[in-house]
Design an enzyme around this catalytic site. Sequence first.
Site: not given
Ligand code: 9MR
Ligand code: 9MR
Length: 584
Positions: A190, A511, A553, A562
């Site tokens: 993100d 991701h 993947d 991600e």
């Molecule tokens: O892209 C988002 C990612 O960076 C985060 O780790 C993840 C969890 O917070 O959420 C992803 O975004 C998703 C969102 O939570 C739900 N709708 C789809 C988004 C893209 O896959």
């Molecule tokens: O690394 C984070 C993980 O420990 C948490 O369980 C998860 C859900 O809150 O979020 C991960 O961090 C994400 C962050 O919230 C948004 N940017 C992407 C991070 C990696 O997925």
Amino acid sequence: MKYFLSLLSVIFLGFSAHSRQNQNLEELSETESIKINQIGFYPGQPKMAVIPEDAGSDNFLVLEKETQKVAYTGSLSESRSVAYSDKKTRIADFSAFNEEGEYVVAIPGYGKSFPFKVEEGNFKELGKATIKAFYYQRVSTELPEEFAGNWARPAGHPDDKVRIHASAQSDQRPEGTIISAPFGWYDAGDYNKYIVNSGITVGTLLSLYEDFPDYFAAQNLNIPESGNDVPDLLDELMWNLRWMVNMQDPNDGGVYHKLTTADFEGMVMPHLATNQRYVVAKGTAATLDFAAVMAQASRVYQEFHPESAKTYLDAAEKAWKWAEENPDILYTQNELNKLHQPKINTGAYGDRSVADERIWAAAELYITTKNPAYLEEITAPKEGFQLPNWGNVSWVGYYSLLRHQDKLQAIPTALTQQIQSALMQQADDYITGMENTSHHTVMGQTEKDFNWGSNSNAANQGIALIQAYMLSSEKKYLEGAFSNLDYILGRNATGYSFVTGFGDKSPQYPHHRPSEAEPEKDPVPGFLVGGPNSGQQDKCNYPSNIPDESYVDETCSYASNEIAINWNAPMAYLVNALEAIHLD
Ligand code: 9MR
Ligand code: 9MR
């Protein structure tokens, strides 16, 4: 005559058996089920491949890749398994084989592994790529082709018109005030910037520099600053420090938790993700992490940028002061969303305890300033060793104390001894436990290893072992660290090499918005993906529910595929430290 005939037939049979074997070996096809580090090994390093129990042979061969000549033969280990999976494996151990070259491991009648190299300097390119990855995450700047090659892109997110969110308002900065906080790195797949996660990331990379300054003096990353008098790693880190400094409210020293859009952006390139950005709530965890990083940065940059070093130290002390006055302001996104608009739905990084952040900040401030007031705040590791992650950072501080202990006269010996023995205890447990894993790695001794971002556990375990090695000079700890490098690069239950662009079977669909938005290109290289995660929170289509196989993947899978800066930092530590130690 009879004798002559039988001699002939022996010769003939022997000859045909030999050519049959050779022919059979050439016909063996490549199989992903022989799990091996797909980059390879240093000559003196332990070398193993992992084979399914039912591969139908008791022996293995190492073949030269080009000629298919047998370079080594060995027998497979007894079968082994782990508690959370009923799959059984056998180990092909060819540690005794040290000839440089390119090889495959072959199992007669079964198949051949991906190729790998036995070579000095084997991990140099990977080491660079894991740090160059941060350059690709740079915010507020164009990435020209000269430095970014195939992954050149326009500038995204100027971040010069960021709004104070209602949760962050103060008398001097009411809601809607515009501030400027450009630069930094995108957190992950993100586009937001989170102080808590930047904290452990920068701390880990500054520690990498402090542990191996000579190695980094020579490393060239081909970034715009390459060729100036500052090591490239430190130039890259400054890109993020420049952002972090502006996340502190100059009026009171408190630090905003994150700079973010209200919702996650679509899967588009940075310059097309243009929704309004906000800074939200100040918090104690963010402020203490910030204090730790700034204090460490101030001593590291003293030699290169004395002005900045002073700015960093002032920022650290101001942040510490704010945290003293506000010891327990936790970031609770759901609660804040009941009170304020717009609701913020991006990553929370909400931490329920800040005791560990306080230890880390006190440790870094103490090392830099020698002020005994900070020493008083450093308590011993009562619960023993705790593997660092974004929510648990005390050991980032303890490592720093061990690193600098010789220069800290006032530090009680009892404290450093307690830290040291907790670390060595854990390191010994890691080494002993390797025997009970299916892939002969430190990683995977418990099911808990396989959570969100599990690959960073493997890397962080490696760092702990490298710290243990540096204290004791005992090679077994280094070998334990190598086992987790092998894990990350393919010797694991999925058979993936988890770093984009490295290995024959590596993630193609991470991701990661810039990779997803340009599907015609290979994914941006040098990134460690999160890895197997039994939580499977994204509900994507996983091939298995077994914890160490819970990886897919696909772009869909933000919970296993991600990429993130706090995972790349320990990966960069692990691979560069092993290369630096090896060169020594
Ligand atoms: O892209 C988002 C990612 O960076 C985060 O780790 C993840 C969890 O917070 O959420 C992803 O975004 C998703 C969102 O939570 C739900 N709708 C789809 C988004 C893209 O896959
Ligand atoms: O690394 C984070 C993980 O420990 C948490 O369980 C998860 C859900 O809150 O979020 C991960 O961090 C994400 C962050 O919230 C948004 N940017 C992407 C991070 C990696 O997925």
